[in-house]
Write an enzyme that holds these catalytic residues in place. Structure first.
Site, PDB file in Angstrom:
ATOM      1  N   CYS A 103       0.800  -1.223   0.000  1.00 26.62           N
ATOM      2  CA  CYS A 103       0.000   0.000   0.000  1.00 26.62           C
ATOM      3  C   CYS A 103       0.842   1.287   0.000  1.00 26.62           C
ATOM      4  O   CYS A 103       1.394   1.643  -1.026  1.00 26.62           O
ATOM      5  CB  CYS A 103      -0.999  -0.030   1.151  1.00 26.62           C
ATOM      6  SG  CYS A 103      -2.402   1.059   0.849  1.00 26.62           S
ATOM      7  N   HIS A 198      -3.383  -5.539   2.308  1.00 27.50           N
ATOM      8  CA  HIS A 198      -3.042  -5.624   3.726  1.00 27.50           C
ATOM      9  C   HIS A 198      -3.648  -6.908   4.254  1.00 27.50           C
ATOM     10  O   HIS A 198      -4.241  -7.679   3.527  1.00 27.50           O
ATOM     11  CB  HIS A 198      -3.696  -4.475   4.499  1.00 27.50           C
ATOM     12  CG  HIS A 198      -3.143  -3.137   4.242  1.00 27.50           C
ATOM     13  ND1 HIS A 198      -1.979  -2.693   4.797  1.00 27.50           N
ATOM     14  CD2 HIS A 198      -3.629  -2.099   3.524  1.00 27.50           C
ATOM     15  CE1 HIS A 198      -1.772  -1.432   4.421  1.00 27.50           C
ATOM     16  NE2 HIS A 198      -2.751  -1.050   3.648  1.00 27.50           N
TER      17      HIS A 198
HETATM   18  N1  GLN Z   1      -1.906   6.790   2.178  1.00 26.59           N
HETATM   19  C1  GLN Z   1      -2.149   5.938   1.071  1.00 26.59           C
HETATM   20  C2  GLN Z   1      -3.519   6.072   0.442  1.00 26.59           C
HETATM   21  O1  GLN Z   1      -4.484   6.366   1.111  1.00 26.59           O
HETATM   22  C3  GLN Z   1      -1.861   4.523   1.493  1.00 26.59           C
HETATM   23  C4  GLN Z   1      -2.774   4.001   2.562  1.00 26.59           C
HETATM   24  C5  GLN Z   1      -2.376   2.655   3.092  1.00 26.59           C
HETATM   25  O2  GLN Z   1      -1.201   2.316   3.194  1.00 26.59           O
HETATM   26  N2  GLN Z   1      -3.374   1.879   3.479  1.00 26.59           N
HETATM   27  O3  GLN Z   1      -3.657   5.860  -0.746  1.00 26.59           O
END
Ligand code: GLN
Length: 250
Positions: A103, A198
């Site tokens: 992510c 995740h």
């Molecule tokens: N900040 C990033 C987004 O919202 C990644 C979020 C995350 O790692 N879940 O796209």
């Protein structure tokens, strides 16, 4: 901080980058999964945790680098630090080092992450870019992948990632993926795997964990013959249950 499990012939050094900031949805579980699946095969591991409080940075002897996910704010802090090591990280990837990025970590491997009022420069390891989109893409996700069968996870991202001519990790059977519209998710480049999943990813998909371990062990030990099977009955049942629940027979 180092954590070593020794007394074994084969051993991998795993670097966890910024566990103090990039640690959403149990991403740390990916490290535990790598470590235990090595241990269950009689192999060792050394886990190096590189946090914001650590000054030195060296990828010497490192076999696998892991970067988890985080909020935009945390990503910004990490990126400003990581850019100092851009060249080393790029060389590591180009030389076949294994990287798993989830992510926020995935987005950071690209050229940039464009937010509403600013652009975060990326490590430029992958020829991809990310732009903040409208609604957040949140929910369970199921992929069909080439080397790890059906991969399941959970996504929550505001960014849309455009991967150009890169090969994706998989085709989305259920969920959103990279950008809602392309129908693909993640990137595989050399031994880099980048994904929005995740969950944590590896305990839910032991076949993907073994793929990474096998790649790293082969690279380090040219005579490596392959990982012996272990009892993954429970893990496989859990994976199948999620596939059935969200993707049916697709
Ligand atoms: N900040 C990033 C987004 O919202 C990644 C979020 C995350 O790692 N879940 O796209």
């Amino acid at each position: 901080m180092n954590d070593t499990c020794t007394g074994n012939e084969m051993k991998l050094k795993i670097m966890h980058l910024y566990p103090d900031l990039l640690n959403l949805y149990g991403d740390r579980g990916n490290i535990e999964c790598l470590r235990y699946r090595l241990q269950w095969r009689g192999c060792g591991s050394e886990i190096v945790r590189h946090t914001c409080a650590d000054d030195g940075f060296s990828l010497e002897d490192v076999d696998i680098v892991f970067l988890g996910g985080g909020s935009d704010r945390e990503q910004k802090i990490v990126c400003s630090r990581l850019l100092e090591h851009k060249r080393e990280l790029k060389e590591f990837a180009e030389n076949g080092g294994c990287i798993l990025a989830v992510c926020g970590g995935y987005q950071l491997l690209g050229k940039y992450y464009k937010l509403e009022d600013e652009t975060i420069e990326g490590l430029d390891i992958l020829d991809i870019y990310t732009e903040q989109g409208g609604v957040r893409l949140i929910g369970n996700i199921v992929l069909e992948t080439e080397f790890a069968g059906k991969v399941v996870g959970f996504e929550n991202h505001g960014g849309r990632t455009y991967i150009g001519s890169h090969k994706p990790l998989g085709r989305v059977i259920y969920g959103n993926g990279n950008d809602e519209t392309s129908g693909v998710e993640g990137v595989v480049y050399k031994n880099v795997i980048a994904t929005y999943l995740h969950g944590p990813l590896l305990p839910k998909n032991p076949q993907l964990c073994d793929h990474i371990l096998t790649t790293a062990l082969k690279r380090k030990y040219p005579d490596f013959q392959g990982l012996p099977d272990i009892d993954d009955d429970l893990e496989n049942k859990a994976n199948k249950y999620i596939v059935g629940r969200y993707a049916g027979d697709r």
